[in-house]
Structure formats: structure tokens, C-alpha cells
Design a protein around this motif. Structure first.
Motif, mmCIF file in Angstrom:
data_model
loop_
_atom_site.group_PDB
_atom_site.id
_atom_site.type_symbol
_atom_site.label_atom_id
_atom_site.label_comp_id
_atom_site.label_asym_id
_atom_site.label_seq_id
_atom_site.Cartn_x
_atom_site.Cartn_y
_atom_site.Cartn_z
ATOM 1 N N MET A 4 0.988 -1.441 -0.059
ATOM 2 C CA MET A 4 0.030 0.060 0.011
ATOM 3 C C MET A 4 0.772 1.266 0.100
ATOM 4 O O MET A 4 1.656 1.576 0.809
ATOM 5 N N PRO A 5 1.077 1.992 -1.199
ATOM 6 C CA PRO A 5 1.750 3.073 -1.279
ATOM 7 C C PRO A 5 1.342 4.063 -0.120
ATOM 8 O O PRO A 5 0.186 4.353 0.035
ATOM 9 N N ASP B 278 -15.083 -0.301 3.928
ATOM 10 C CA ASP B 278 -13.689 -0.367 4.468
ATOM 11 C C ASP B 278 -12.833 -1.543 4.086
ATOM 12 O O ASP B 278 -11.804 -1.532 3.629
ATOM 13 N N LEU B 279 -13.430 -2.831 4.108
ATOM 14 C CA LEU B 279 -13.011 -3.973 3.915
ATOM 15 C C LEU B 279 -12.504 -4.164 2.516
ATOM 16 O O LEU B 279 -11.626 -4.741 1.975
ATOM 17 N N ALA B 280 -13.556 -3.568 1.680
ATOM 18 C CA ALA B 280 -13.271 -3.602 0.140
ATOM 19 C C ALA B 280 -11.942 -2.626 -0.105
ATOM 20 O O ALA B 280 -11.087 -3.028 -1.208
ATOM 21 N N LEU C 220 -6.415 -1.943 -1.914
ATOM 22 C CA LEU C 220 -4.834 -1.226 -1.489
ATOM 23 C C LEU C 220 -4.094 -2.333 -1.071
ATOM 24 O O LEU C 220 -2.705 -2.290 -1.478
ATOM 25 N N ALA C 221 -4.321 -3.584 -0.535
ATOM 26 C CA ALA C 221 -3.422 -4.456 -0.274
ATOM 27 C C ALA C 221 -3.962 -6.071 -0.744
ATOM 28 O O ALA C 221 -4.529 -7.033 0.257
ATOM 29 N N GLN D 218 1.483 -9.647 3.735
ATOM 30 C CA GLN D 218 2.536 -8.804 4.143
ATOM 31 C C GLN D 218 2.096 -7.496 4.953
ATOM 32 O O GLN D 218 1.232 -6.819 4.345
ATOM 33 N N PRO D 219 2.709 -7.094 6.092
ATOM 34 C CA PRO D 219 1.923 -6.139 6.808
ATOM 35 C C PRO D 219 2.356 -4.786 6.058
ATOM 36 O O PRO D 219 3.132 -4.568 5.621
ATOM 37 N N VAL D 220 1.451 -3.889 6.380
ATOM 38 C CA VAL D 220 1.244 -2.391 5.821
ATOM 39 C C VAL D 220 1.635 -1.610 6.873
ATOM 40 O O VAL D 220 2.538 -0.667 6.557
#
Length: 304
Positions: free
Chosen positions: A1-2, A49-51, A56-57, A77-79
Motif C-alpha cells: 500500500m503506497p 472499508d474491507l473492500a 489497496l493490499a 505482508q504487513p502494511v
């Protein structure tokens, strides 16, 4: 997620996405209702929010149609970068679960931390196994045996004041034990593997037993009234109820003289356990300063 994508979101949105990630990583699942309950939003907003998190990830989250919940994806992978103490606070106390932020302190303060914190990926596997009530395959490194491969059935975290343990049934020794989390390597959550009735927490006698302790100012220390003030005593005594599995840790951390005749000397011994028989049969009583069982029971501290 940039970072630029996160920057375009509002702070409440980032807090909710951080909560989604916490639940996924350390519990293994999240439902819309979890967001609704935690943030007081509508179900439609929780779905968005879930979508958004999935957009994003995308490699972090899957949907389990059978369980009707969002689950941790294999490529997670943790954001968000959460400090271990923040995660442990959230896991054990249930608050402060928004996006991690550096806030200016209102007053100058210093907090003495532990020498080490558990690796978050290891901790995440442990807590998912606890939540999902399933076994955990681990490599474990003990002082007595070095590296061993084991299967444990974990059910609780224990903070002994110096480091974090996980309380679990050990399938090798067929006993309930405390495992130091920093000594666990390559954990694998064994989803779908059954847990036997004798491996659950209600069968752990040391966990279910509650001991009642009466702590008083050490008779050989001056000014007992100050000790009473420092420890918030009432009528010259501090009464505590603890799980037997944690009693030895607490008595050691507080340097409580547990000898029957208050024979320990030193400025650190400001408290005395008035009845040393109160911890008779507590397996980790060997950690309590000055304690000696009236007779040898052959049971040591069930730690590894």
C-alpha cells in the motif's frame, strides 16, 4: 500500500484499515460486525472499508464464504508498522487499536521496557492459534535441550514482567507449560487439526486454581507504614488472588520474601508472604524468593 494512497485517506479511515490489519494478522479473521462494533459505523461503511483494504493490499485478505468472514491470505505482508508493545497492549487490554502514531507527550516521562520484545510474525502465529483454538507446530530452543520440534496447544499469553510467555499444552511432555515466545521459531498454525479434551485450558490445574495471598510489610524492614502506603495496603495487608500458573512470577517480580520465618535480608525485600503454605502445590513456586516446599513433591516449575 503506497504511502501516497494512505495519505489521501482521512485519519478515521486509516484507523479502521489499521484495525482490519491487526485483526487479520493476529486473530486471523475479521467480520463486518467487528468494524461496526469497534467504530460505531454502519454495516455499509464497514463493507466499504474491507473492500478498500482489499483494493489497496490485495495479497493480504481473502473471503471465506463458508464462515462468512474475511481471513488472512497466504501472501500477507504487513502494511502498518506497529511497535510490539502496542500490539501486546491491544491483544491483552483491548484498547488503542487504531493506526500507530507518534504523539507528543503531555508530560516528560520514561518507561522502563523489557530487554527484548517478541518477533511480531511469531506472535501473530501464536495469537491466531489461540483464537482459532488449534495446535501450533514450533521449533523451540530451551536451555536444557537446545532445539526441539514440538506441537503445542496454546491458549493464553503471560507477561511475567520481564518477557512474554505462552501458556500451552505440550504434546511431547503431555503437560501444560509456559513457553518463552522469543525462543519459538518457524511457527505453523495447524488449522483443522483436532484438539483433544485433555489439551484444553479447563484441564490445566495450575491455570484454573486460584491462590489467595496475604502480603504484609517485611518484619525486618523499618517504617512499615511507608510500605503500606507504597503498596496501597488496607489494615496493614495486601490481599491478592492469582492464578497458580502466575503466582511464582508475581512473587519474584515484587521480591516477596516467601520464607516461613521472613529470613531473607536485603533492601529489596519489603514484603513478606504471611502464609507460605498458600503457594503449596504451585509448580512455579520455586521462583518465589525464599520458598521451600514443606516436603518435596517432585514438581518443578512447568516452564521450558
Amino acid at each position: 500500500m503506497p504511502n501516497e494512497q494512505l495519505a489521501d485517506l482521512t485519519q478515521p479511515q486509516r484507523d479502521r484499515l489499521a484495525f482490519v490489519e491487526l485483526r487479520l494478522r493476529f486473530i486471523g479473521e475479521i467480520r463486518r460486525q467487528d468494524l461496526v462494533t469497534r467504530f460505531g459505523i454502519r454495516s455499509a461503511a464497514a463493507s466499504r472499508d474491507l473492500a478498500l483494504y482489499k483494493e489497496l493490499a490485495p495479497g493480504n485478505i481473502d473471503y471465506d464464504s463458508k464462515a462468512k468472514s474475511y481471513v488472512l491470505a497466504p501472501g500477507f505482508q504487513p502494511v502498518f508498522e506497529f511497535p510490539p508493545e502496542r500490539v501486546l497492549s491491544w491483544l491483552t487490554q483491548g484498547f488503542g487499536d487504531g493506526e500507530p502514531m507518534r504523539l507528543n507527550a503531555w508530560v516528560v516521562s520514561e518507561s522502563l521496557s523489557r530487554l527484548t520484545d517478541p518477533d511480531l510474525d511469531t506472535l501473530a502465529s501464536v495469537t491466531r492459534a489461540i483464537h482459532q483454538e488449534c495446535p501450533l507446530g514450533i521449533e523451540y530452543y530451551s536451555l536444557s535441550r537446545g532445539r526441539t520440534e514440538r506441537q503445542i496447544v496454546p491458549f493464553a499469553l503471560i507477561d511475567n514482567g520481564l518477557r512474554w510467555h505462552v501458556r500451552a499444552f505440550d504434546r511431547e511432555s503431555k503437560e501444560f507449560r509456559d513457553f518463552v515466545i522469543t525462543r519459538i521459531k518457524n511457527p505453523v498454525v495447524l488449522q483443522g487439526q483436532p484438539v483433544a479434551a485433555n489439551e484444553t485450558s479447563d484441564q490445566d490445574i495450575q491455570w484454573t486454581r486460584i491462590v489467595e495471598l496475604e502480603l504484609v510489610p517485611h518484619p525486618d524492614q523499618p517504617r512499615p507504614e511507608i510500605t503500606e502506603m507504597d503498596y496501597g495496603m488496607r489494615d496493614g495487608m495486601l490481599r491478592m488472588k492469582l492464578r497458580a500458573a502466575t503466582a511464582g512470577y508475581v512473587l519474584r517480580k515484587w521480591s516477596v520474601d516467601c520464607s516461613p520465618d521472613h529470613s531473607l535480608r536485603g533492601h529489596e525485600y519489603r514484603l513478606w508472604l504471611r502464609d507460605h503454605l498458600a503457594i503449596y502445590g504451585v509448580r512455579n513456586a520455586v521462583l518465589a524468593p525464599g520458598y521451600a516446599a514443606p516436603e518435596s513433591s517432585g514438581a518443578g516449575a512447568a516452564n521450558d
